[in-house]
Every structure is written in structure tokens, then in C-alpha cells.
Design an enzyme around this catalytic site. Structure first.
Site, PDB file in Angstrom:
ATOM      1  N   CYS A  19       0.850  -1.184   0.000  1.00 32.17           N
ATOM      2  CA  CYS A  19       0.000   0.000   0.000  1.00 32.17           C
ATOM      3  C   CYS A  19       0.889   1.239   0.000  1.00 32.17           C
ATOM      4  O   CYS A  19       1.864   1.298   0.752  1.00 32.17           O
ATOM      5  CB  CYS A  19      -0.905   0.011   1.236  1.00 32.17           C
ATOM      6  SG  CYS A  19      -1.987   1.450   1.346  1.00 32.17           S
ATOM      7  N   HIS A  43      -9.128  -3.389  -2.093  1.00 29.08           N
ATOM      8  CA  HIS A  43      -8.126  -2.587  -1.387  1.00 29.08           C
ATOM      9  C   HIS A  43      -8.493  -1.102  -1.452  1.00 29.08           C
ATOM     10  O   HIS A  43      -8.492  -0.407  -0.429  1.00 29.08           O
ATOM     11  CB  HIS A  43      -6.755  -2.845  -2.021  1.00 29.08           C
ATOM     12  CG  HIS A  43      -5.622  -2.124  -1.388  1.00 29.08           C
ATOM     13  ND1 HIS A  43      -4.616  -2.771  -0.705  1.00 29.08           N
ATOM     14  CD2 HIS A  43      -5.311  -0.802  -1.336  1.00 29.08           C
ATOM     15  CE1 HIS A  43      -3.751  -1.876  -0.260  1.00 29.08           C
ATOM     16  NE2 HIS A  43      -4.149  -0.669  -0.640  1.00 29.08           N
ATOM     17  N   GLU A  44      -8.803  -0.624  -2.653  1.00 34.95           N
ATOM     18  CA  GLU A  44      -9.117   0.801  -2.803  1.00 34.95           C
ATOM     19  C   GLU A  44     -10.450   1.147  -2.148  1.00 34.95           C
ATOM     20  O   GLU A  44     -10.586   2.198  -1.523  1.00 34.95           O
ATOM     21  CB  GLU A  44      -9.109   1.200  -4.282  1.00 34.95           C
ATOM     22  CG  GLU A  44      -7.781   1.008  -4.981  1.00 34.95           C
ATOM     23  CD  GLU A  44      -6.595   1.610  -4.247  1.00 34.95           C
ATOM     24  OE1 GLU A  44      -6.751   2.674  -3.609  1.00 34.95           O
ATOM     25  OE2 GLU A  44      -5.510   1.022  -4.297  1.00 34.95           O
ATOM     26  N   HIS A  99     -10.183   1.796   1.532  1.00 41.73           N
ATOM     27  CA  HIS A  99      -9.701   3.135   1.887  1.00 41.73           C
ATOM     28  C   HIS A  99     -10.857   4.115   2.084  1.00 41.73           C
ATOM     29  O   HIS A  99     -10.783   5.006   2.934  1.00 41.73           O
ATOM     30  CB  HIS A  99      -8.769   3.677   0.800  1.00 41.73           C
ATOM     31  CG  HIS A  99      -7.355   3.228   0.906  1.00 41.73           C
ATOM     32  ND1 HIS A  99      -6.553   3.507   1.997  1.00 41.73           N
ATOM     33  CD2 HIS A  99      -6.576   2.529   0.041  1.00 41.73           C
ATOM     34  CE1 HIS A  99      -5.348   2.998   1.804  1.00 41.73           C
ATOM     35  NE2 HIS A  99      -5.332   2.394   0.623  1.00 41.73           N
TER      36      HIS A  99
END
Length: 198
Positions: free
Chosen positions: A100, A142-143, A146
């Protein structure tokens, strides 16, 4: 377009839910262009707005092996649906290690769904939906994490979480104010650096 500093773990914007984008306008389009520029300079495959200090529900991605989906794009106010279940087996350090840009220089194994659907707007306000599998599905998850205030290190199993906590304390990433600048600071993942002698 402007390359922006990337926030590092400990920065409050990374640890809270990002706000919905109220209107997809020229300001949002400029932000997305800056995100593309920053993502490319950092050699990333994805970048969420909180990673450049902006608490909005936007992320960009670039990934050549995206199947039928565009290999580059942006999502505004996305929703994510897991199609494949997340296995309860231990993650494979050789095949399932993530990195990351907001945890620069580190990588830890993590189980993810291998099939997801994501729906949202693009930077022009057009509705888009895609299915992602394999590593592309991992990038989407993953994004998206966030945008909900999670970094992948918050999802590690007990074994890897212990290693992460040691690294976090060593680096001083328990407090705000840490950033790195793509294209200026040394690349934390070693992209573009000369290979060592054999």
C-alpha cells in the site's frame, strides 16, 4: 495535473469513512487527474482520495490484466459487492501479499475475495459497473476499503498483524503528519532502481 504527497498510516483522513461526493464537477475531474498523475508517479495500481489527504469517496486504478473491464479508470461514490467468499485458510505469502502506498515499503499477506462487482460513477458522472476477478478484484477491494477508513493492514490475521504492529511502531506511523512525495522521495518499493550486482 499535479502530483500530490501521499499520506502515511496515522493520518486521520486514512482512518475515517470518506464523505460522499455531492456533485461530479470540474473540481472532482481535476482531483481525479491529479490522482492519476500521483498514482503513476508512485508506480501504484490504485489510489484513493484519502491517500492524498482528501476525504472523498473516489479512487483511481490502473491494471493491464483487467479482463473485459477498462484497464484504467476512476470510481466516484462506489458500492462493492463480494461475489466470491473470502477463504478462511491462511494467506499465502508468495501469492497473496499486498502493499500500500500509505504503508510504504512493506507488504503482508491477506485473504481477499477473488470475485467482486463494483458500481459507481466515473469522473464524468456516468454510471459504470464492472466485475473483477483475481488480482484485479483484490485491487478493487483494497481501494474501496480506503473509502471506509480501512487500510489492508487493519485486516491482517493475528500472525501478520503482530509483525505489522512492530513495523508501525518502528516507523513512527502511530501519529499524523507523515507523507512521502512520489518522484521526489526514494521509491519505497524500489521501482525504477538499478538492480543489484549478481
Amino acid at each position: 495535473m499535479t502530483i500530490r504527497p501521499i499520506t502515511i498510516h496515522g493520518e486521520p483522513v486514512l482512518h475515517r469513512r470518506a464523505a460522499e461526493v455531492e456533485a461530479v464537477d470540474d473540481t472532482v475531474r481535476q482531483l481525479v487527474q491529479d490522482m492519476y498523475e500521483t498514482m503513476d508517479a508512485a508506480h501504484g495500481v490504485g489510489l484513493a482520495a484519502p491517500q492524498i489527504g482528501v476525504g472523498l469517496r473516489i479512487f483511481t486504478y490502473t491494471y493491464a490484466d483487467s479482463g473485459d473491464a477498462p484497464s484504467r479508470g476512476a470510481f466516484v461514490n462506489p458500492t462493492l459487492r463480494l461475489i466470491g467468499r473470502v477463504s478462511k485458510t491462511a494467506p499465502d505469502p508468495d501469492e497473496e501479499t499486498e502493499g500500500c502506498l500509505s504503508v510504504p515499503g512493506y507488504g503482508f499477506p491477506l485473504k481477499r475475495s477473488d470475485h467482486v462487482e463494483i458500481t459507481g460513477l466515473d469522473e464524468y458522472g456516468q454510471l459504470r459497473r464492472l466485475e473483477a476477478t483475481g488480482w484485479f478484484a483484490r485491487i478493487m477491494q483494497h481501494e474501496y476499503d480506503h473509502l471506509d477508513g480501512y487500510l489492508y493492514v487493519n485486516r491482517l490475521d493475528q500472525k501478520w498483524a503482530r509483525r505489522w504492529k512492530k513495523a508501525m511502531k518502528k516507523e513512527g506511523w502511530t501519529q499524523e503528519g507523515n507523507t512521502w512525495m512520489p518522484g521526489v522521495d526514494p521509491d519505497p518499493f524500489g521501482h525504477g532502481e538499478p538492480e543489484g550486482e549478481d
